[in-house]
Structure formats: structure tokens, C-alpha cells
Design a protein around this motif. Sequence first.
Motif, mmCIF file in Angstrom:
data_model
loop_
_atom_site.group_PDB
_atom_site.id
_atom_site.type_symbol
_atom_site.label_atom_id
_atom_site.label_comp_id
_atom_site.label_asym_id
_atom_site.label_seq_id
_atom_site.Cartn_x
_atom_site.Cartn_y
_atom_site.Cartn_z
ATOM 1 N N UNK A 109 54.282 -20.751 85.342
ATOM 2 C CA UNK A 109 55.266 -20.530 86.400
ATOM 3 C C UNK A 109 54.648 -20.792 87.768
ATOM 4 N N UNK A 110 53.397 -20.388 87.945
ATOM 5 C CA UNK A 110 52.691 -20.639 89.197
ATOM 6 C C UNK A 110 52.531 -22.139 89.427
ATOM 7 N N UNK A 111 52.164 -22.868 88.388
ATOM 8 C CA UNK A 111 51.970 -24.317 88.504
ATOM 9 C C UNK A 111 53.273 -25.022 88.873
ATOM 10 N N UNK A 112 54.399 -24.514 88.390
ATOM 11 C CA UNK A 112 55.693 -25.130 88.688
ATOM 12 C C UNK A 112 56.067 -24.974 90.162
ATOM 13 N N UNK A 113 55.551 -23.942 90.821
ATOM 14 C CA UNK A 113 55.882 -23.687 92.228
ATOM 15 C C UNK A 113 54.958 -24.402 93.204
ATOM 16 N N UNK A 114 53.916 -25.059 92.702
ATOM 17 C CA UNK A 114 52.970 -25.742 93.589
ATOM 18 C C UNK A 114 53.565 -27.049 94.088
ATOM 19 N N UNK A 115 53.863 -27.082 95.377
ATOM 20 C CA UNK A 115 54.423 -28.267 96.014
ATOM 21 C C UNK A 115 53.710 -28.469 97.343
ATOM 22 N N UNK A 116 53.700 -29.691 97.867
ATOM 23 C CA UNK A 116 53.062 -29.920 99.169
ATOM 24 C C UNK A 116 53.644 -29.015 100.253
ATOM 25 N N UNK A 117 52.756 -28.426 101.061
ATOM 26 C CA UNK A 117 53.169 -27.542 102.144
ATOM 27 C C UNK A 117 53.094 -26.071 101.801
ATOM 28 N N UNK A 118 52.882 -25.728 100.544
ATOM 29 C CA UNK A 118 52.831 -24.332 100.111
ATOM 30 C C UNK A 118 51.434 -23.768 100.388
ATOM 31 N N UNK A 119 51.387 -22.533 100.901
ATOM 32 C CA UNK A 119 50.111 -21.859 101.128
ATOM 33 C C UNK A 119 49.760 -21.055 99.883
ATOM 34 N N UNK A 120 48.537 -21.251 99.388
ATOM 35 C CA UNK A 120 48.097 -20.572 98.171
ATOM 36 C C UNK A 120 46.833 -19.766 98.439
ATOM 37 N N UNK A 121 46.641 -18.729 97.633
ATOM 38 C CA UNK A 121 45.378 -18.000 97.637
ATOM 39 C C UNK A 121 44.566 -18.547 96.478
ATOM 40 N N UNK A 122 43.340 -18.947 96.779
ATOM 41 C CA UNK A 122 42.469 -19.408 95.708
ATOM 42 C C UNK A 122 41.155 -18.666 95.793
ATOM 43 N N UNK A 123 40.529 -18.536 94.647
ATOM 44 C CA UNK A 123 39.237 -17.869 94.575
ATOM 45 C C UNK A 123 38.170 -18.912 94.325
ATOM 46 N N UNK A 124 37.064 -18.778 95.025
ATOM 47 C CA UNK A 124 35.908 -19.631 94.824
ATOM 48 C C UNK A 124 34.904 -18.808 94.018
ATOM 49 N N UNK A 125 34.796 -19.125 92.729
ATOM 50 C CA UNK A 125 33.947 -18.357 91.821
ATOM 51 C C UNK A 125 32.816 -19.253 91.345
ATOM 52 N N UNK A 126 31.600 -18.902 91.713
ATOM 53 C CA UNK A 126 30.410 -19.663 91.335
ATOM 54 C C UNK A 126 30.560 -21.140 91.713
#
Length: 139
Positions: A109-126
Amino acid sequence: MSVNYATLGDLKKGSYIVIDGEPCRIVEMSRAKTGKHGSAKAHVVAICVFSGQKKSLVAPVDTRVQIPVIEKRLGQVLADMGDMVQIMDLETYDTFEVEKPGGNEEEEQLAAKLQPGVTVEYWLIMGKPKIIRIRSSSS
């Protein structure tokens, strides 16, 4: 690779740990005291953050283990490229590509909402990024 160290006995369910070189989230943990002269053992069941595989670890409670350092950042989706997404970090303005989330229903469901212009929180792990959630969309 950014990691800290802690003793296995100090960790709890929901903590993160490095097992077999991969960052994992602890979903189950039990401790058992062995015989009269044995040391207490901990049994950890964890799920890999990136692959979703279940991993387990059995070791003495006083064992030093690696804990991944998780940097929580914001980014903006620039382009959708099939199974990859191009993101620009909102602090450093670096651009990079990240795999779209997948594996379970929530991530689909998250992947379906990813469109240009959307602000996302991402984690940088290792040193590896993972999209966690959508913060807002630009209108």
C-alpha cells in the motif's frame, strides 16, 4: 557501516540488532538460566529490516552484539522508475535510488502511494536507505 555495541541481555523486544551482518528487529526474546555452573543464555528471534527473513540467535546474555545506528530522514520523491524510486534528501539535497517497499500488504500500500512530489520518511540503516512512511504530499 555505523553500529554501536551493547550486551545481549540489555536488549528488549522491538530493539534492533545485527545478525549475520544484516539489521534486524527483535520480535521475540527469551532468557534461560542453565545449570549450576552455566551462564544464562538468550534466544533472540528477529526479522530482517530489508529482506523480511526471520533470523535467530542463541548466545550468552553477556555477549556484546552490534546495534545498527538508524538515521531518520525526510526526502522527496523525484521519479518513479518501476521497482525503484529516486529520492532527494531534504537536508543535504543528495539524490539516490531506493527499492520500492514490498513484501507484505502494508508495504504494498505504501509503494502504491509513492508518486513524484510526495515527502517520505526514510531510514538510513548501516548506509542503506529504506522508505518507512509517507509524511505528506505536495498539492
